[in-house]
Structure formats: structure tokens, C-alpha cells
Design a protein around this motif. Structure first.
Motif, PDB file in Angstrom:
ATOM      1  N   ASN A 148      14.911  -0.813   2.078  1.00  0.00           N
ATOM      2  CA  ASN A 148      15.500  -0.034   0.996  1.00  0.00           C
ATOM      3  C   ASN A 148      15.279  -0.806  -0.302  1.00  0.00           C
ATOM      4  N   VAL A 149      14.524  -0.234  -1.222  1.00  0.00           N
ATOM      5  CA  VAL A 149      14.182  -0.966  -2.447  1.00  0.00           C
ATOM      6  C   VAL A 149      15.025  -0.550  -3.640  1.00  0.00           C
ATOM      7  N   LEU A 163       8.286  -5.304  -7.893  1.00  0.00           N
ATOM      8  CA  LEU A 163       9.048  -5.904  -6.797  1.00  0.00           C
ATOM      9  C   LEU A 163       8.535  -5.440  -5.433  1.00  0.00           C
ATOM     10  N   VAL A 164       8.115  -4.184  -5.355  1.00  0.00           N
ATOM     11  CA  VAL A 164       7.598  -3.661  -4.088  1.00  0.00           C
ATOM     12  C   VAL A 164       6.319  -4.397  -3.684  1.00  0.00           C
ATOM     13  N   PHE A 165       5.422  -4.614  -4.644  1.00  0.00           N
ATOM     14  CA  PHE A 165       4.169  -5.301  -4.303  1.00  0.00           C
ATOM     15  C   PHE A 165       4.388  -6.796  -4.103  1.00  0.00           C
ATOM     16  N   LYS A 166       5.410  -7.339  -4.732  1.00  0.00           N
ATOM     17  CA  LYS A 166       5.775  -8.737  -4.465  1.00  0.00           C
ATOM     18  C   LYS A 166       6.206  -8.865  -3.006  1.00  0.00           C
ATOM     19  N   ASP A 167       7.040  -7.908  -2.550  1.00  0.00           N
ATOM     20  CA  ASP A 167       7.471  -7.902  -1.145  1.00  0.00           C
ATOM     21  C   ASP A 167       6.281  -7.729  -0.211  1.00  0.00           C
ATOM     22  N   ALA A 168       5.352  -6.866  -0.593  1.00  0.00           N
ATOM     23  CA  ALA A 168       4.171  -6.619   0.241  1.00  0.00           C
ATOM     24  C   ALA A 168       3.365  -7.899   0.425  1.00  0.00           C
ATOM     25  N   LEU A 169       3.193  -8.661  -0.650  1.00  0.00           N
ATOM     26  CA  LEU A 169       2.441  -9.916  -0.574  1.00  0.00           C
ATOM     27  C   LEU A 169       3.163 -10.938   0.301  1.00  0.00           C
ATOM     28  N   LEU A 170       4.471 -11.027   0.134  1.00  0.00           N
ATOM     29  CA  LEU A 170       5.252 -11.982   0.929  1.00  0.00           C
ATOM     30  C   LEU A 170       5.233 -11.626   2.413  1.00  0.00           C
ATOM     31  N   LEU A 171       5.200 -10.325   2.708  1.00  0.00           N
ATOM     32  CA  LEU A 171       5.205  -9.868   4.101  1.00  0.00           C
ATOM     33  C   LEU A 171       3.808  -9.819   4.709  1.00  0.00           C
ATOM     34  N   ASN A 175      -0.798  -2.093   3.792  1.00  0.00           N
ATOM     35  CA  ASN A 175      -0.598  -0.659   3.576  1.00  0.00           C
ATOM     36  C   ASN A 175       0.884  -0.368   3.345  1.00  0.00           C
ATOM     37  N   LEU A 176       1.150   0.631   2.521  1.00  0.00           N
ATOM     38  CA  LEU A 176       2.530   1.004   2.213  1.00  0.00           C
ATOM     39  C   LEU A 176       2.719   2.504   2.373  1.00  0.00           C
ATOM     40  N   ILE A 177       3.925   2.887   2.762  1.00  0.00           N
ATOM     41  CA  ILE A 177       4.343   4.294   2.702  1.00  0.00           C
ATOM     42  C   ILE A 177       5.634   4.334   1.898  1.00  0.00           C
ATOM     43  N   SER A 201      -0.144   3.671  -6.585  1.00  0.00           N
ATOM     44  CA  SER A 201      -1.502   3.741  -6.027  1.00  0.00           C
ATOM     45  C   SER A 201      -2.483   2.915  -6.843  1.00  0.00           C
ATOM     46  N   GLU A 202      -2.372   3.024  -8.169  1.00  0.00           N
ATOM     47  CA  GLU A 202      -3.267   2.272  -9.052  1.00  0.00           C
ATOM     48  C   GLU A 202      -3.024   0.781  -8.944  1.00  0.00           C
ATOM     49  N   ALA A 203      -1.750   0.390  -8.879  1.00  0.00           N
ATOM     50  CA  ALA A 203      -1.420  -1.031  -8.735  1.00  0.00           C
ATOM     51  C   ALA A 203      -1.944  -1.569  -7.409  1.00  0.00           C
ATOM     52  N   GLY A 204      -1.829  -0.754  -6.359  1.00  0.00           N
ATOM     53  CA  GLY A 204      -2.293  -1.167  -5.038  1.00  0.00           C
ATOM     54  C   GLY A 204      -3.788  -1.421  -4.992  1.00  0.00           C
ATOM     55  N   LYS A 205      -4.544  -0.611  -5.715  1.00  0.00           N
ATOM     56  CA  LYS A 205      -5.998  -0.773  -5.734  1.00  0.00           C
ATOM     57  C   LYS A 205      -6.397  -2.135  -6.287  1.00  0.00           C
ATOM     58  N   LEU A 206      -5.648  -2.625  -7.264  1.00  0.00           N
ATOM     59  CA  LEU A 206      -5.946  -3.933  -7.867  1.00  0.00           C
ATOM     60  C   LEU A 206      -5.657  -5.078  -6.905  1.00  0.00           C
ATOM     61  N   MET A 207      -4.775  -4.812  -5.929  1.00  0.00           N
ATOM     62  CA  MET A 207      -4.352  -5.876  -5.020  1.00  0.00           C
ATOM     63  C   MET A 207      -4.835  -5.652  -3.593  1.00  0.00           C
ATOM     64  N   ASN A 208      -5.709  -4.657  -3.404  1.00  0.00           N
ATOM     65  CA  ASN A 208      -6.198  -4.319  -2.071  1.00  0.00           C
ATOM     66  C   ASN A 208      -5.072  -3.973  -1.103  1.00  0.00           C
ATOM     67  N   ILE A 209      -4.061  -3.299  -1.640  1.00  0.00           N
ATOM     68  CA  ILE A 209      -2.946  -2.799  -0.827  1.00  0.00           C
ATOM     69  C   ILE A 209      -2.904  -1.285  -1.015  1.00  0.00           C
ATOM     70  N   SER A 210      -3.070  -0.543   0.063  1.00  0.00           N
ATOM     71  CA  SER A 210      -3.166   0.912  -0.032  1.00  0.00           C
ATOM     72  C   SER A 210      -1.805   1.591   0.092  1.00  0.00           C
ATOM     73  N   VAL A 211      -1.540   2.514  -0.802  1.00  0.00           N
ATOM     74  CA  VAL A 211      -0.368   3.378  -0.682  1.00  0.00           C
ATOM     75  C   VAL A 211      -0.839   4.611   0.099  1.00  0.00           C
ATOM     76  N   LEU A 212      -0.479   4.675   1.367  1.00  0.00           N
ATOM     77  CA  LEU A 212      -0.994   5.724   2.248  1.00  0.00           C
ATOM     78  C   LEU A 212      -0.326   7.074   2.023  1.00  0.00           C
TER      79      LEU A 212
END
Length: 231
Positions: A148-149, A163-171, A175-177, A201-212
Motif C-alpha cells: 500500500n503506497v 517513492l514507488v520506483f525507489k521501492d522497486a529498486l530496493l526490492l 515489473n510493476l502493476i 510508464s515513462e519513468a519506468g522506461k528510463l529505469m528498465n522497470i515496466s509498468v504492466l
């Protein structure tokens, strides 16, 4: 007739008492009011626990989904319900919600929007306010974390992309939903929903993290950005 109404549950035939009925006939034999009576434990001077439970359900049009949306302040407005009984009711409903979520989580892998909906729906389906959740996945789309963000009001909640992409990097998620609920029952995405999806989606592309996908959940249904070709 008046004397009959004043009888407490202890005065009933054993087979008619909720706890004893559960023991001898099984939990399926109990009505919703009888189950609720066991949860609240006791009635008051004017009503037995079952009669009080019937009053609670009547206040919700006998709809357990409406009851699940009530908070402590809502419940204590019902005559005969104090904080202790309100807390017991809310705790029992939350436990049921978590139990419902548990089997879905065991799938471990998300293959479609329906999988994501079944996974996240129990967390948000009965809320009277908006919450934003994110499912973090690895490259094989296996679940890394469900988080829950943000929580907000009836009409919106704040979503912080950073903050969401910070969490993604730490984890170590790749891919994100995204998911949030609409307490209004309206499944259609707002302009703000579309904007958040686009920015993520645009932020994810810069970090190679896909928003599915981005799911909007309301009244046990969902809207999928991916299914609708919006992501």
C-alpha cells in the motif's frame, strides 16, 4: 408475548443458542445475525445479542459488504453498540478479508489482469476511501511484494512515482502493476488516473522497470489499462 421478547439467549433452548448451534449443527447452520451475535458476545438490557445483531444488519440493509465499509465511528452510532463491540466487528471482517486474499497470493505469478484483480481486490474492495497499491514483480512476473503506497479521501489519493520506483529498486523488482479503488463504484479512469499511469510508464522506461498494468477496482469489478490498450 412481551415476556418472550425479554428472554436472554441463556433462556433459549440449547439448540437455538448461536454458540451451541454452531457446535452441534455446524457453522453453516447459523444465520448472519447469529454469527454476528457470537462476535459481539452480548446484547443489552433491551435486546439479546441476536436481536442487536439483526438491528446492525438492518442498518446496513442486510448487506455484509456495506457493514464491512463502516468504521468505528459509524458503528457506535447504532444503539447498543459501543467501541468494544465495534472493534470486534471490524476485526472479524478484516480477518475474513485477509483470509480471502491469502489463497490468491499463493499463485505467486501474475499472468493476466484477472490474476492481478484476484490478488489485490480483497485489500481494497470494502474501503470507503481510496487507496493506491503496487504489486512488485520480478522478471518472471512472480510476486516480490504487495504494498500500500498511499491512502486518501473518498475522491482521491496521492501517488508518488519517485517513492514507488525507489521501492522497486530496493526490492529488485523489474515489473510493476498499479492498482487503486474507486469507492464511488465508477470504474472509468479519471484524467488524473491516466496522468499517473503515463508518468509511471515513462519513468519506468528510463529505469528498465515496466509498468504492466493499472487496475481500477470498484464493486468487485475492475478496469484494466492494459486490457483497454491504454498502457
Amino acid at each position: 408475548m412481551d415476556e418472550y421478547k425479554k428472554l436472554s439467549i441463556k433462556d433459549w433452548a440449547i439448540e437455538d443458542r448461536p454458540r451451541e448451534k454452531l457446535m452441534y449443527k455446524g457453522v453453516k447452520s447459523l444465520s448472519s445475525a447469529e454469527l454476528l451475535a457470537i462476535i459481539i458476545g452480548s446484547g443489552n438490557r433491551k435486546q439479546s445479542a441476536v436481536e442487536l445483531s439483526k438491528s446492525i444488519l438492518s442498518d446496513c440493509d442486510n448487506d455484509l459488504n456495506l457493514l464491512a465499509k463502516k468504521n468505528i465511528h459509524d458503528l457506535v452510532k447504532i444503539p447498543g453498540i459501543g467501541e468494544a463491540k465495534a472493534i470486534s466487528i471490524i476485526s472479524a471482517l478484516e480477518l475474513g478479508r485477509r483470509q480471502k486474499a491469502f489463497p490468491s497470493k499463493q499463485k505467486q505469478k501474475i499472468t493476466c489482469s484477472q490474476d492481478a484483480f484476484e490478488l489485490i481486490s480483497p485489500y481494497v474492495e470494502d474501503l470507503g476511501h481510496e487507496e493506491f497499491w503496487v504489486v512488485f514483480l520480478n522478471q518472471a512476473n512472480k510476486i516480490v511484494e504487495i504494498k500500500n503506497v498511499s491512502s486518501g479521501g473518498i475522491t482521491g489519493t496521492v501517488f508518488d512515482v519517485r517513492l514507488v520506483f525507489k521501492d522497486a529498486l530496493l526490492l529488485g523488482a523489474t515489473n510493476l502493476i498499479l492498482c487503486h479503488n474507486h469507492p464511488s463504484g465508477n470504474l472509468q479512469p479519471s484524467n488524473a488516473d491516466k496522468d499517473v499511469t503515463s508518468k509511471a510508464s515513462e519513468a519506468g522506461k528510463l529505469m528498465n522497470i515496466s509498468v504492466l498494468d493499472h487496475l481500477i477496482i470498484a464493486d468487485n469489478q475492475f478496469f484494466s489499462f492494459a486490457d483497454e490498450g491504454l498502457i
